[in-house]
Design a protein around this motif. Structure first.
Motif, PDB file in Angstrom:
ATOM      1  N   ALA A   1       0.813  -1.221   0.000  1.00 23.89           N
ATOM      2  CA  ALA A   1       0.000   0.000   0.000  1.00 23.89           C
ATOM      3  C   ALA A   1       0.844   1.267   0.000  1.00 23.89           C
ATOM      4  O   ALA A   1       0.324   2.374  -0.187  1.00 23.89           O
ATOM      5  CB  ALA A   1      -0.917  -0.007   1.223  1.00 23.89           C
ATOM      6  N   GLU A   2       2.153   1.097   0.216  1.00 24.57           N
ATOM      7  CA  GLU A   2       3.013   2.280   0.233  1.00 24.57           C
ATOM      8  C   GLU A   2       3.196   2.879  -1.164  1.00 24.57           C
ATOM      9  O   GLU A   2       3.563   4.033  -1.299  1.00 24.57           O
ATOM     10  CB  GLU A   2       4.387   1.875   0.820  1.00 24.57           C
ATOM     11  N   TRP A   3       2.917   2.068  -2.148  1.00 22.24           N
ATOM     12  CA  TRP A   3       3.119   2.514  -3.546  1.00 22.24           C
ATOM     13  C   TRP A   3       1.841   2.316  -4.360  1.00 22.24           C
ATOM     14  O   TRP A   3       0.998   1.458  -4.044  1.00 22.24           O
ATOM     15  CB  TRP A   3       4.276   1.715  -4.189  1.00 22.24           C
TER      16      TRP A   3
ATOM     17  N   ALA B   1       2.006   6.282  -2.678  1.00 25.10           N
ATOM     18  CA  ALA B   1       0.591   6.009  -2.412  1.00 25.10           C
ATOM     19  C   ALA B   1      -0.303   7.160  -2.856  1.00 25.10           C
ATOM     20  O   ALA B   1      -1.474   6.953  -3.199  1.00 25.10           O
ATOM     21  CB  ALA B   1       0.397   5.713  -0.933  1.00 25.10           C
ATOM     22  N   LYS B   2       0.231   8.404  -2.869  1.00 28.02           N
ATOM     23  CA  LYS B   2      -0.568   9.580  -3.261  1.00 28.02           C
ATOM     24  C   LYS B   2      -0.570   9.786  -4.778  1.00 28.02           C
ATOM     25  O   LYS B   2      -1.208  10.711  -5.291  1.00 28.02           O
ATOM     26  CB  LYS B   2      -0.012  10.816  -2.572  1.00 28.02           C
ATOM     27  N   GLY B   3       0.146   8.937  -5.495  1.00 27.99           N
ATOM     28  CA  GLY B   3       0.186   9.063  -6.954  1.00 27.99           C
ATOM     29  C   GLY B   3       1.299   9.977  -7.445  1.00 27.99           C
ATOM     30  O   GLY B   3       1.394  10.239  -8.648  1.00 27.99           O
TER      31      GLY B   3
END
Length: 814
Positions: A765-767, A780-782
């Motif tokens: 989920a970090e990426w 994760a924020k794009g």
């Protein structure tokens, strides 16, 4: 007049005096003069010496503080008798009637009646004990609030005496805690024990039996039963008190003999000198130094004594106004009276109150004061003047000072003036024993009894005596870990010397000196040490120096190669050291008559083992020598084994040793027949040493060739060394196992990590976006991963790929 009581010592040869040098005469530190004085016996021939020693008050078991007094006294007595050659008459008393004995004997008698009245653990007994508990708190712990129960005792007592529990004085003035605080702690422990018992029986079915209940509450019940019935007993029945004293007198002498303390030449008991005590007091009164009061008591008149030109409190004049010491000297049952002419006047004769034993006297039924008993018994057995009077330092004032005054007052009738009479020539006072700074005391109940200490193995009689010898006789001795270690080291050093000397005695051919240089060196050291030890013992029995001299002589011996000495020089040295340690009482009941004896108890294996173990050890030496030398003559070893095997008929007490020897011989023959290699023979030798003989309390201490193994008993030192070695090995093994576990776990985790495909490792989920190899391109924020961060991720990916590829390759091989 010079003392002529000294004789030539029993060692051979005696040390020649250095030309032109006179060995010092005996000097003794005398409490009367507070300095060292030349010792000049009363005997015109300088041979006979009279000595009175204050003995125990027998109402409880002797503790280590008593051991300090009586063992140190025994040391000095032995030195005077066996080293200086004086003909001693040693008298000791037993105090079998005084306030403590009366109170304890009466209380024990009443408690037995109480137990007969309350044999069951029921409500009646509990109610009575709760009343005793409340009475005990009121008298001994007055700061605890009234109404405190067993349930609330701990909270309330801790609050009331928090300062004492914190190691402070009750006064709160910053002064250090003393006996007062120690007594409070004792009373708190006594009350706590009773409180615990009451709590265990107060709610529901009792959780303890009646015997345990009485055991826990006895110390609060004793004063309670005495309070209600002490004056009602038939005190004419002296067996109420002698039952107690006979028991503890016997136990005292059992303890003393266990500590190798010689019995007195003459033993006196207070109860056997009733008429003599009355007569003695009568003469003191007649001489104008005593007076009777209306209740039938008689007191010593200190003012009258001093007005006649005499001195009072000659031993400790600085304590003459110490009210606590004066009160203690008068006893717990002393009756306060306004008829005493001075507060410091002390009782010669006490009128007996109800519940106290009595003897007839001109002043009515009564009993002796504490101090008068020794004056009478010493005078009756030794006459009007004696050489030595001894006791613990706590007896100096008021007991010995009062003895001096009343005895000199008694003998004034013959001499007319005190200045013409001296009742005691030399007063010797033994120093206190303390542990962690606290003096041993029955009244404080902070003592360890002698029999407890010996039974638990805390001390051996020799170890305890060594500690006292290292500390000297008149100084206080505090038991510290350092002192205990020093005593153990001294004992081990002397024991090891004796083992070497005994080995030389058994195997004189082991020494083959090529010159006499080292022999002369050892004998020169021996002569110097003999002269030095004589000086130390002449210097008021300076045993710390004497112990150091013996140790230094062994050091000198140890510094010389063992094979460079003749048996004669070694054995001469050993016989002298044996003689001195025997004089000091360090060898049980060993006799000084055998001038050729070497060693002390504990350096020889049991007699029944010797004819078996010594040949067995020689066989083992031969096996080890060949195995270590590289040339093994198997046929020769088999023949030696057959010759060494014990006969089939052995005394029962020798059978375990015979079985070990036969088993070893059988194994040697088997290995010889099989032409076994050296390692098997050495392993067999180690098993004999470390298991078979060790379990029989025999140890073979291997030495460098050509010396064979030294045969010795397994003692506490060897057991401790082996336990320490085994503990170190166990700790090492545990550490190794821990490292192996940790390394295995690291390997497992590494393998688990290597299983992960690098293309999957970042899919978390970090990426939010990855390239074709699985390396993240967006977080994760794009947001795009910057160049620096991506470079680090790529390196991490490459490391994982390398590890994963190796793992895959390894799986293929598997």
């Amino acid at each position: 007049m010079a003392a002529t009581g000294r004789q030539q010592p029993l060692w051979h040869p005696p040390p020649p005096p250095v030309e032109g040098v006179q060995l010092p005469q005996l000097k003794i530190f005398n409490s009367l003069t507070r300095m060292k004085n030349d010792f000049v016996p009363l005997d015109p021939q300088g041979k006979k010496v009279t000595w009175y020693a204050c003995g125990p008050t027998v109402y409880d078991d002797a503790h280590l503080g008593h051991a300090r007094n009586y063992v140190s006294t025994d040391i000095i007595r032995r030195i005077m008798k066996d080293y200086f050659g004086f003909d001693l008459k040693f008298v000791m008393n037993i105090t079998d009637v005084d306030d403590k004995i009366i109170l304890r004997g009466r209380q024990q008698h009443l408690l037995e009646r109480f137990k007969e009245k309350f044999p069951q653990l029921d409500r009646l007994l509990i109610d009575e004990t709760e009343s005793a508990f409340a009475s005990y708190l009121r008298k001994n712990l007055p700061l605890v609030p009234k109404g405190t129960t067993a349930e609330t005792y701990k909270t309330e007592s801790d609050k009331a005496y928090q300062a004492v529990l914190d190691g402070k004085s009750l006064a709160g003035d910053g002064s250090p805690p003393g006996d007062k605080e120690a007594k409070i702690k004792m009373h708190m422990r006594t009350a706590a024990s009773a409180a615990e018992a009451l709590q265990l029986v107060s709610h529901g079915p009792p959780a303890i039996d009646v015997d345990t209940f009485y055991s826990k509450t006895e110390d609060i019940l004793l004063p309670w039963v005495d309070l209600s019935g002490g004056t009602s007993i038939d005190a004419s029945d002296h067996s109420i008190f002698t039952k107690l004293t006979k028991k503890f007198e016997n136990r005292f002498f059992d303890d003393m003999r266990a500590l190798n303390v010689l019995d007195p030449d003459v033993l006196t008991r207070v109860t056997e000198f009733g008429p003599e005590i009355v007569k003695f007091v009568e003469i003191i009164v007649k001489n104008g130094f005593g007076y009777a009061t209306t209740d039938g008591s008689v007191y010593f008149d200190i003012n009258a004594f001093e007005k006649n030109g005499n001195s009072y409190a000659r031993l400790e004049p600085w304590n003459r106004n110490d009210q606590s010491l004066l009160a203690d000297g008068e006893g717990a049952l002393a009756k306060k009276t306004t008829e005493k002419r001075s507060d410091a006047d002390f009782a010669l004769w006490k009128a007996s109150k109800p519940g106290e034993p009595a003897w007839p006297s001109p002043w009515g039924p009564g009993r002796p004061g504490w101090h008068i008993e020794c004056s009478v018994m010493a005078s009756e057995t030794l006459g009007k003047v004696m050489d030595i009077h001894s006791g613990g330092i706590d007896l100096a004032f008021p007991h010995h000072d009062n003895e001096l005054a009343q005895s000199e007052a008694y003998w004034l009738g013959e001499t007319g003036c005190q200045h013409d009479h001296e009742w005691v020539k030399y007063f010797l006072h033994m120093g206190h024993l303390s542990i962690a700074g606290s003096k041993m005391s029955k009244s404080l109940k902070n003592f360890t009894t002698i029999r407890e200490a010996l039974a638990r193995g805390d001390w051996t009689p020799r170890a305890l005596r060594i500690v006292f010898l290292l500390g000297g006789w008149k100084e206080g001795v505090e038991i510290t870990d350092e002192l205990v270690r020093a005593g153990a080291a001294w004992e081990d050093k002397i024991t090891n010397f004796f083992l070497k000397a005994k080995d030389v005695e058994r195997n004189p051919s082991h020494t083959d000196p090529s010159s006499t240089t080292n022999d002369n060196s050892l004998l020169s050291s021996l002569s110097a040490k003999q002269t030095a030890l004589d000086g130390a013992l002449c210097d008021s029995f300076n045993t710390p120096t004497a112990m150091r001299i013996l140790s230094d002589l062994v050091t000198d011996f140890n510094s010389l190669p063992p094979q460079s000495l003749t048996p004669e020089s070694v054995l001469t040295t050993a016989r002298w050291i044996t003689h001195i340690v025997t004089i000091l009482g360090l060898d049980g009941n060993a006799s000084l008559a055998d001038a050729n004896r070497i060693g002390w108890a504990g350096v020889e294996i049991p007699p029944q083992a010797q004819n078996i173990v010594y040949p067995l050890s020689e066989l083992r030496d031969a096996v080890r020598a060949q195995a270590r030398g590289g040339e093994i003559k198997h046929a020769e070893l088999a023949k030696l084994a057959e010759q060494t095997r014990p006969g089939k008929t052995q005394p029962v007490d020798a059978l375990p040793y015979a079985e070990a020897a036969s088993q070893f011989a059988d194994e040697v023959e088997k290995l010889a027949a099989a032409e076994a290699p050296a390692k098997d023979l050495l392993a067999l030798c180690d098993r004999l040493r470390d298991t078979h003989l060790w379990n029989l309390d025999v140890y073979l201490e291997d030495r460098e060739p050509p010396l064979g193994a030294m045969v010795r008993p397994v003692d506490a030192g060897l057991k401790a060394a082996r336990a320490q070695k085994e503990e170190a090995a166990r700790a090492k093994a545990e550490a190794r196992e821990k490292r192996e576990r940790e390394e295995a776990e690291k390997k497992r985790l590494k393998e688990e990590a290597a299983k992960v495909d690098p293309r999957e490792m970042f899919r978390t989920a970090e990426w939010s976006a990855w390239d074709g190899e699985g390396v993240p391109t967006k977080d994760a924020k794009g947001e795009e991963v910057n160049k620096s961060r991506r470079k680090k991720l790529v390196k991490e990916w490459e490391r994982q790929k390398k590890a994963h590829d190796e793992w895959v390759k390894g799986q293929g091989k598997a």
